[in-house]
Design a protein around this motif. Structure first.
Motif, mmCIF file in Angstrom:
data_model
loop_
_atom_site.group_PDB
_atom_site.id
_atom_site.type_symbol
_atom_site.label_atom_id
_atom_site.label_comp_id
_atom_site.label_asym_id
_atom_site.label_seq_id
_atom_site.Cartn_x
_atom_site.Cartn_y
_atom_site.Cartn_z
ATOM 1 N N ARG A 128 21.730 -36.417 44.409
ATOM 2 C CA ARG A 128 20.986 -35.984 45.597
ATOM 3 C C ARG A 128 19.526 -36.409 45.463
ATOM 4 N N SER A 129 18.911 -36.693 46.579
ATOM 5 C CA SER A 129 17.515 -37.112 46.582
ATOM 6 C C SER A 129 16.599 -35.909 46.789
ATOM 7 N N PHE A 130 15.570 -35.815 45.944
ATOM 8 C CA PHE A 130 14.544 -34.786 46.063
ATOM 9 C C PHE A 130 13.181 -35.469 46.045
ATOM 10 N N SER A 131 12.226 -34.829 46.685
ATOM 11 C CA SER A 131 10.879 -35.376 46.717
ATOM 12 C C SER A 131 9.958 -34.480 45.916
ATOM 13 N N LEU A 132 9.470 -35.013 44.779
ATOM 14 C CA LEU A 132 8.504 -34.292 43.957
ATOM 15 C C LEU A 132 7.168 -35.009 44.037
ATOM 16 N N ALA A 133 6.109 -34.274 44.351
ATOM 17 C CA ALA A 133 4.770 -34.848 44.498
ATOM 18 C C ALA A 133 4.773 -35.983 45.517
ATOM 19 N N GLY A 134 5.614 -35.832 46.537
ATOM 20 C CA GLY A 134 5.641 -36.817 47.616
ATOM 21 C C GLY A 134 6.451 -38.060 47.342
ATOM 22 N N THR A 135 7.093 -38.144 46.173
ATOM 23 C CA THR A 135 7.881 -39.329 45.832
ATOM 24 C C THR A 135 9.362 -38.967 45.790
ATOM 25 N N PRO A 136 10.166 -39.510 46.720
ATOM 26 C CA PRO A 136 11.601 -39.212 46.704
ATOM 27 C C PRO A 136 12.315 -39.959 45.579
ATOM 28 N N ARG A 137 13.151 -39.259 44.856
ATOM 29 C CA ARG A 137 13.931 -39.862 43.785
ATOM 30 C C ARG A 137 15.323 -39.236 43.740
ATOM 31 N N ASP A 138 16.267 -39.988 43.181
ATOM 32 C CA ASP A 138 17.624 -39.483 43.033
ATOM 33 C C ASP A 138 17.759 -38.662 41.757
ATOM 34 N N TYR A 139 18.575 -37.610 41.839
ATOM 35 C CA TYR A 139 18.844 -36.739 40.709
ATOM 36 C C TYR A 139 20.347 -36.491 40.645
ATOM 37 N N VAL A 140 20.870 -36.387 39.416
ATOM 38 C CA VAL A 140 22.291 -36.122 39.232
ATOM 39 C C VAL A 140 22.503 -34.660 38.854
ATOM 40 N N LEU A 141 23.567 -34.073 39.384
ATOM 41 C CA LEU A 141 23.878 -32.671 39.117
ATOM 42 C C LEU A 141 24.630 -32.550 37.793
ATOM 43 N N GLU A 142 24.109 -31.731 36.903
ATOM 44 C CA GLU A 142 24.743 -31.474 35.613
ATOM 45 C C GLU A 142 25.097 -29.991 35.504
ATOM 46 N N GLU A 143 26.335 -29.701 35.140
ATOM 47 C CA GLU A 143 26.766 -28.325 34.959
ATOM 48 C C GLU A 143 26.337 -27.807 33.586
ATOM 49 N N SER A 144 25.989 -26.546 33.529
ATOM 50 C CA SER A 144 25.537 -25.932 32.285
ATOM 51 C C SER A 144 26.714 -25.643 31.359
ATOM 52 N N ILE A 145 26.400 -25.299 30.123
ATOM 53 C CA ILE A 145 27.425 -25.057 29.111
ATOM 54 C C ILE A 145 27.320 -23.630 28.591
ATOM 55 N N VAL A 146 28.447 -22.943 28.583
ATOM 56 C CA VAL A 146 28.595 -21.652 27.917
ATOM 57 C C VAL A 146 29.850 -21.739 27.063
ATOM 58 N N THR A 147 29.767 -21.321 25.806
ATOM 59 C CA THR A 147 30.905 -21.407 24.898
ATOM 60 C C THR A 147 31.351 -20.022 24.436
ATOM 61 N N ASP A 148 32.540 -19.972 23.862
ATOM 62 C CA ASP A 148 33.051 -18.692 23.364
ATOM 63 C C ASP A 148 32.199 -18.159 22.214
ATOM 64 N N GLY B 60 18.595 -35.033 25.923
ATOM 65 C CA GLY B 60 17.814 -34.028 26.641
ATOM 66 C C GLY B 60 18.657 -33.246 27.625
ATOM 67 N N THR B 61 19.619 -33.923 28.250
ATOM 68 C CA THR B 61 20.523 -33.248 29.173
ATOM 69 C C THR B 61 21.386 -32.236 28.434
ATOM 70 N N LEU B 62 21.871 -32.614 27.252
ATOM 71 C CA LEU B 62 22.687 -31.693 26.458
ATOM 72 C C LEU B 62 21.893 -30.449 26.084
ATOM 73 N N ALA B 63 20.643 -30.645 25.676
ATOM 74 C CA ALA B 63 19.793 -29.515 25.328
ATOM 75 C C ALA B 63 19.610 -28.578 26.521
ATOM 76 N N GLU B 64 19.364 -29.156 27.696
ATOM 77 C CA GLU B 64 19.154 -28.333 28.885
ATOM 78 C C GLU B 64 20.442 -27.664 29.358
ATOM 79 N N LYS B 65 21.586 -28.318 29.181
ATOM 80 C CA LYS B 65 22.861 -27.711 29.556
ATOM 81 C C LYS B 65 23.112 -26.443 28.739
#
Length: 256
Positions: free
Chosen positions: A153-173, A102-107
């Motif tokens: 980094r920690s973000f709070s969605l719907a009042g619940t704090p959770r950790d999230y990892v930063l993923e860089e996007s992909i652009v190819t030639d 899913g991460t690859l698809a979103e990248k």
């Protein structure tokens, strides 16, 4: 009139140079842009960095380029159907960036949308975020390149704090994709499982080359049925409906 039709797969991929990065559509053996892959193989392009969900099998899909030692690096989520892939990776001949599906698809999608990076929960608490995953072996059992530590980094969605990892996007030639139907403006329709990763790969490529089974005139496709608008597509090659389509694992039931 914007006519994006090219006469042949060979002409469409002719300017892909050694060392190029490619986003390639397909899911398993569904939706592999085989005519484009074969044309790229025939012209001898090498040292490629390829982003694709998987790398085909030993004699089909991207496995054709892999077997000819044309791939330097793969960014994939699944590599379990290709013995030559395993051999090259473990011997230090191939670099691999394993990425959750899913991460690859979103990248890929985010890269096509001009989004530089995003935060996701997937991979938090694992080596995906903490680093240390082997990317290239040294040939003697040691690790030559390993994955880096990523920002969490920690973000709070719907009042619940959770950790999230930063993923860089992909652009190819370039991007290589397969579609069921398309028009000369580059609007594309994908069929069933072949829709997996093909639209996303197309969006991520600076130059997108699409092979289509059936090419029609602009206006013949129902606008409500178009999966990818022509703004993302630069070249279209008609390959016909009689192309070979292989099944990765054929499962049948014995007749009673």
């Amino acid at each position: 009139m914007i006519d994006k039709q090219w006469a042949s797969a060979a002409e469409a991929v002719a300017d892909i140079p050694d060392g190029a990065s490619l986003a390639v559509g397909g899911f398993g053996l569904s939706g592999n842009p085989m005519k484009l892959i074969e044309a790229l193989h025939a012209q001898g392009t090498r040292d490629l960095s390829i982003v694709s969900n998987n790398c085909g099998v030993d004699d089909w899909g991207l496995g054709i380029l892999l077997g000819a030692r044309r791939i330097r690096k793969m960014t994939s989520s699944y590599v379990g159907e290709n013995k030559e892939f395993e051999r090259q990776f473990l011997s230090g001949e191939l670099e691999l960036e394993l990425t959750p599906q899913g991460t690859l698809a979103e990248k890929l999608r985010a890269g096509g949308a001009g989004i530089a990076a995003f935060f996701t929960q997937t991979g938090v608490g694992t080596q995906v975020a903490e680093g240390g995953l082997p990317r290239r072996y040294d040939g003697d059992g040691g690790i030559a390149i390993e994955s880096p530590v990523k920002e969490v980094r920690s973000f709070s969605l719907a009042g619940t704090p959770r950790d999230y990892v930063l993923e860089e996007s992909i652009v190819t030639d370039f991007a290589l994709v397969h579609a069921w139907r398309g028009d000369r403006h580059g609007n594309l329709i994908f069929n069933k499982a072949a829709r997996n990763f093909n639209p996303l790969a197309a969006q991520a490529g600076r130059i997108c080359i699409a092979q289509v089974e059936e090419l029609v005139e602009p206006g013949e496709l129902d606008p409500d049925c178009i999966h990818l608008p022509g703004i993302y597509v630069h070249r279209v090659v008609e390959v016909g409906t009689g192309i070979e389509k292989r099944i990765e694992r054929r499962t049948i039931t014995e007749a009673n």
